[in-house]
Design a protein around this motif. Structure first.
Motif, short mmCIF file in Angstrom:
data_model
loop_
_atom_site.label_atom_id
_atom_site.label_comp_id
_atom_site.label_asym_id
_atom_site.label_seq_id
_atom_site.Cartn_x
_atom_site.Cartn_y
_atom_site.Cartn_z
N ILE A 1 30.02 43.34 51.63
CA ILE A 1 30.46 42.37 50.61
C ILE A 1 30.22 42.92 49.22
N ARG A 2 30.96 42.37 48.26
CA ARG A 2 30.75 42.73 46.86
C ARG A 2 30.35 41.46 46.10
N VAL A 3 29.27 41.57 45.37
CA VAL A 3 28.74 40.42 44.62
C VAL A 3 28.98 40.68 43.14
N ASP A 4 29.76 39.82 42.50
CA ASP A 4 30.00 39.98 41.06
C ASP A 4 29.24 38.87 40.33
N GLY A 5 28.03 39.22 39.91
CA GLY A 5 27.18 38.24 39.24
C GLY A 5 27.61 37.96 37.82
N ASP A 6 28.63 38.66 37.33
CA ASP A 6 29.09 38.39 35.97
C ASP A 6 30.06 37.23 35.94
N VAL A 7 30.71 36.97 37.08
CA VAL A 7 31.64 35.84 37.12
C VAL A 7 31.27 34.81 38.19
N GLY A 8 30.35 35.18 39.09
CA GLY A 8 29.94 34.24 40.13
C GLY A 8 30.84 34.28 41.35
N ALA A 9 31.27 35.49 41.76
CA ALA A 9 32.19 35.59 42.90
C ALA A 9 31.66 36.57 43.94
N VAL A 10 31.93 36.26 45.22
CA VAL A 10 31.58 37.17 46.31
C VAL A 10 32.85 37.50 47.06
N TYR A 11 33.05 38.79 47.34
CA TYR A 11 34.23 39.24 48.08
C TYR A 11 33.80 39.87 49.38
N ILE A 12 34.42 39.43 50.49
CA ILE A 12 34.12 40.06 51.78
C ILE A 12 35.10 41.21 51.94
N ILE A 13 34.54 42.41 52.10
CA ILE A 13 35.40 43.59 52.09
C ILE A 13 35.92 43.92 53.47
#
Lengths: 344, 587
Positions: free
Chosen positions: B574-586
């Motif tokens: 997964i990728r966690v983008d703490g700058d926008v509050g989003a998690v992406y399952i790769i």
């Protein structure tokens, strides 16, 4: 419409101009009427601000922008909106007829002072007092800078703080239309405040003076060490003297002002003479007599004028006895916190 | 009376109380004399008639009722002292929470002032009560910690084996008195630090346009050490000692339970074992499940510590110490920036509030070391020592059974330990407790509609209660095309394999470089933050544990996703983008 008067000199106005010009300007007019020394200046009416916003299309653009934002519920959104709105406003050119009025008034002010590039302050004025919410610029020099700062005062109606305040107090988000007071800037040698009652105990037999080197901001802020004097109101005899180790003060920079350390040799000497002290107290006593209640007055000593005629007054308002704004930051904080706990 | 009349008299009494007119005397005795309700703080109809109550699912989740001794500590012990705490820290609009229990589940009410006069009266006293917390927050916080530690040291040092029974009774009564101080200090501190933080956040919002969701505000809260970090740091240092003393091989080769016995065989090993015991004496007073009396402490079973040391041997870096200097510098810079943005007449008082507010973040992390971890562990120890004596005398079958008694039960046994039997009651209570695991209280008990109750609850502005509620739900951001969204707890971007955990017991499963996905975390989870690349939580607000620790470790954290643990599976990249509050399952 365009023939309406946009600019009002202090000597032309009084309290009745509170709504059209803002509280600050109206009060200065009253002080001139009372005959106390006020640094000359003029007020740009709130109507002028409204016209600027309407005629440049800024108002419409802002309305559209705000509609586009939808319901603002977070400070982050408010900050974003504020940034964009202020850019819109500050990029607009002031309509020619308004620019001409402001420029010619500034020129007149310069002539009165006998200076080509007079330094002025541009302060915001709303009908209700909102300390610290909008912009104030000190030591502004030259037509171009004056116009720029006037625009920035207008746009400060949309500072994040101001917008957030309106949002959380159910006031329409675009409702602050500001008057601007343009006043000769006094590069004070010494400045401060004077109360015609002891602010904490309410004792009306005394006058209390607090003073520091440099500009009045250094005393009003309550964060710097200041000299403190107590005089007997009846005789203006000095009862108590407390000279502080004055570490910092506010002074004028090239454009604007800054905090600076007080030079070593001036730190522990009184920043005001006995004669000046009695003069300041005398003015305050006079205002109390004319206005019918103890007054809290801001004053400054102009180094460019001769003794006996070098004191200016900038503001006067009733002392709220018992709830007088204490200078001690801890007490101020406690007042704020208690008040907040009671807000339902 | 004469002998004959005496007999007649006693027979009459006996007839009334023991003999059923129809004949079965044992049945009557069983029905009327067996007291199963031991709890004077049980939720009653009177309570429901007086105000509204809420099931505290945080401290007693479904299926996890308190054992009787814990009920004795909290259910019985909290109400009076909390009321006292709120008298001494008189928040104008809140008189604080009160506790009841229902079959071991914690039920709470929040008390409001009776009248406007009372509000005014409290406001006047509140001013002077909060002042010392603003003047010297550390002093006030440490005063509580010192008092607690003094009592814990006393508890640790007593000679339980050779004390008289009378002495033991004294000590049980003393524990009851200590219970009062424990709740009193906990709630005074909680309320004081809570209002300071609330006001600091609200004023920062008004004056500066930043609140706890804003990165600049979060910077102001970061760059502080605390006792939880120190606990972890000391374990790192123990790992260093193992390397220094040339013991790495022995530790690597031994099974966990054999490490200490194997070390005792060499001189260097003995040296280490001594230092290890010293560590446990200072930091080992914490039960495996912190909020319990009945799980073993690190002192009794240092497996968690040995596992952590092993992790440090495999990866000999204490990440936090590399980061904390920068975090502190960033914080000081943020402090200056923020102060410079303020008009001069506000700077001085804001500075006072900020300094005090910063301590509240530390308190929220650190206080559990002194109150809950050390406290519950010391209390466990105390009861086990008493339980041991009672078992020796035959009053109990085994020391652990004491956790199914309450204070007064113990005093009864201590008054006649060779005669009184606690075995029956311990057994019945245990059965009741097992049954209670299937019981569910109502989420809400009240005569007013739930919505009205919640409004009144929020209107008290009570910080512990308001802070205990959820963070804001995340604003939907469809343009991000994220699989999971949440609110930002700590900024940054990271990618890695997910590790979905539902309990602190599973911490050992986390591999370095993984991304933690969990419901919530607390101080017991702190060590895992040095291993992970990011954290994704189903719950939380910017002041929750995960956010505070993630910011100290400078790793991204996303909170209040509500769906993270259900949508993400262990092992997924997964990728966690703490700058926008989003998690992406790769994958």
């Amino acid at each position: 419409m365009k023939k309406d008067k946009l600019i009002f000199w202090f000597e032309e106005i009084g309290q009745e101009y509170n709504d059209s010009l803002g509280k600050k300007g109206a009060n200065l007019g009253e002080m001139v009427k009372l005959g106390v020394p006020v640094a000359p200046g003029f007020v740009i009416s709130r109507e002028t601000c409204r016209r600027f916003m309407a005629e440049t299309g800024a108002s419409d653009q802002i309305s559209q922008l705000i509609a586009g934002f939808g319901k603002i519920t977070e400070i982050g959104q408010c900050e974003k909106a504020s940034h964009e709105i202020r850019s819109i406003i500050e990029e607009k050119e002031i309509p020619l007829y308004i620019r001409k009025e402001i420029s010619s008034s500034y020129s007149k002010l310069c002539k009165r002072a006998g200076k080509a590039d007079l330094s002025v302050s541009t302060r915001s004025g709303a009908p209700a007092s909102r300390p610290g919410m909008f912009d104030t610029y000190l030591n502004v020099r030259g037509k171009k800078q004056v116009l720029r700062r006037v625009k920035e005062v207008w746009s400060s109606a949309f500072s994040t703080r101001a917008m957030w305040y309106r949002l959380t107090h159910d006031i329409p988000i675009d409702s602050d239309i500001l008057g601007v007071t343009v006043q000769t800037f006094v590069n004070a040698r010494t400045a401060g405040i004077v109360f015609t009652a002891e602010p904490v105990t309410g004792d009306t037999s005394v006058i209390v003076v607090e003073a520091n080197w440099g500009l009045g901001e250094g005393v009003v802020s309550g964060t710097m060490r200041v000299d403190r004097f107590v005089l007997e109101k009846e005789s203006l005899r000095i009862q108590e003297t407390a000279i502080a180790d004055k570490g910092t003060h506010f002074i004028a920079f090239e454009q604007g002002v800054e905090t600076k350390d007080v030079p070593f040799e001036k730190r522990n000497v009184p920043c005001i003479s006995e004669k000046e002290l009695r003069e300041v107290a005398g003015f305050a006593k006079f205002l109390e007599q004319r206005l019918g209640c103890p007054q809290d007055v801001e004053w400054a000593i102009d180094p460019d004028l001769p003794a006996g005629g070098n004191i200016y007054l900038f503001q006067t308002r009733p002392v709220r006895l018992g709830t007088q704004k204490p200078q001690n930051p801890m007490d101020r904080l406690l007042n704020i916190m208690v008040k907040r706990r009671l807000q339902r | 009376m004469t002998g004959r009349l005496n007999r007649v008299f006693h027979c009459e009494i006996a007839k009334n109380f023991i003999f059923d007119r129809k004949g079965d005397k044992m049945e009557k005795m069983k029905n009327s004399l067996v007291p199963e309700v031991h709890n004077p703080y049980q939720l009653t109809q009177d309570d429901l008639d007086s105000t509204y109550w809420v099931w505290d699912r945080l401290h007693t989740p479904p299926g996890s009722p308190w054992v009787p001794m814990f009920e004795w500590w909290w259910g019985y012990g909290a109400t009076g002292p909390i009321a006292q705490a709120y008298e001494d820290m008189p928040l104008p609009l809140s008189r604080g929470p009160r506790a009841r229990t229902l079959r071991g589940y914690h039920i709470v009410a929040l008390y409001e002032p009776h009248s406007d006069e009372e509000v005014k009266e409290r406001a006047g006293r509140y001013r002077e009560a909060i002042r010392p917390w603003l003047e010297d927050t550390d002093k006030m916080i440490n005063r509580a910690y010192s008092e607690l530690m003094e009592v814990y040291e006393k508890i640790k040092k007593r000679d339980y084996q050779n004390a008289t029974w009378s002495q033991l009774i004294d000590w049980v009564e003393e524990l009851g008195q200590f219970r009062r101080r424990w709740f009193y200090w906990h709630f005074v501190s909680f309320a004081a630090t809570g209002v300071i933080f609330q006001d600091w956040e609200a004023l920062s919002s008004e004056l500066l346009g930043i609140d706890s969701y804003h990165p600049q505000f979060q910077k102001l809260m970061t760059g502080f050490d605390n006792r939880s970090f120190e606990t972890d740091r000391r374990q790192f240092k123990l790992a260093q000692r193992i390397i220094e003393l040339g013991l790495k091989d022995i530790v690597a080769r031994s099974k966990v339970e054999e490490i200490l016995p194997n070390l005792e065989k060499s001189d260097n090993g003995k040296k280490f074992a001594k230092e290890f015991r010293e560590f446990l004496d200072e930091f080992g007073w914490r039960n495996a499940v912190v909020f319990s009396f009945d799980t073993p402490s690190w002192r009794e079973d240092p497996t968690p510590v040995l596992m952590r040391i092993r992790q440090f041997l495999a990866n000999p870096v204490f990440e936090l110490d590399n980061i904390i200097a920068k975090q502190t510098r960033d914080r000081k810079e943020a402090e200056e920036q923020v102060l410079n943005k303020l008009p001069s007449d506000q700077r001085a008082w804001y500075r006072i509030l900020m300094k005090a507010g910063q301590k509240t973040g530390v308190w929220s992390e650190e206080h559990s070391f002194y109150f809950e971890m050390y406290g519950f562990s010391a209390i466990r120890y105390f009861w086990l020592q008493i339980g041991k004596r009672l078992t020796q005398a035959g009053a109990l079958e085994k020391p652990d059974d004491i956790f199914f008694l309450v204070g007064d039960d113990v005093i009864k046994l201590l008054s006649d330990p060779y005669v009184m039997k606690g075995t029956g009651i311990a057994k019945r209570r245990k059965e009741q407790w097992e049954e209670a695991k299937n019981f569910r209280p109502e989420p809400y008990y009240g005569n007013i509609p739930f919505e009205e109750a919640m409004q009144r609850f929020m209107a008290t502005k009570d910080p512990p209660m308001v802070m205990a509620t959820q963070g804001r739900p995340p604003t939907p951001r469809p343009e991000l095309k994220a699989d999971v969204i949440g609110i930002i707890g700590s900024p940054g971007v990271a990618e890695g394999r997910a590790r979905v955990l539902f309990s602190v017991d599973q911490l050992g499963e986390v591999q370095p470089g993984e991304i933690l996905v969990a419901l919530a975390t607390d101080s017991a989870w702190t060590p895992v933050f040095s291993l992970i690349k990011a954290a994704v939580l189903d719950t939380g607000a910017p002041m929750c544990h995960a956010a505070i620790v993630a910011r100290e470790y400078a790793i991204p954290a996303i909170l209040n996703t509500m769906t993270g643990t259900s949508k993400i599976k262990t092992g997924q990249r997964i990728r966690v983008d703490g700058d926008v509050g989003a998690v992406y399952i790769i994958d």
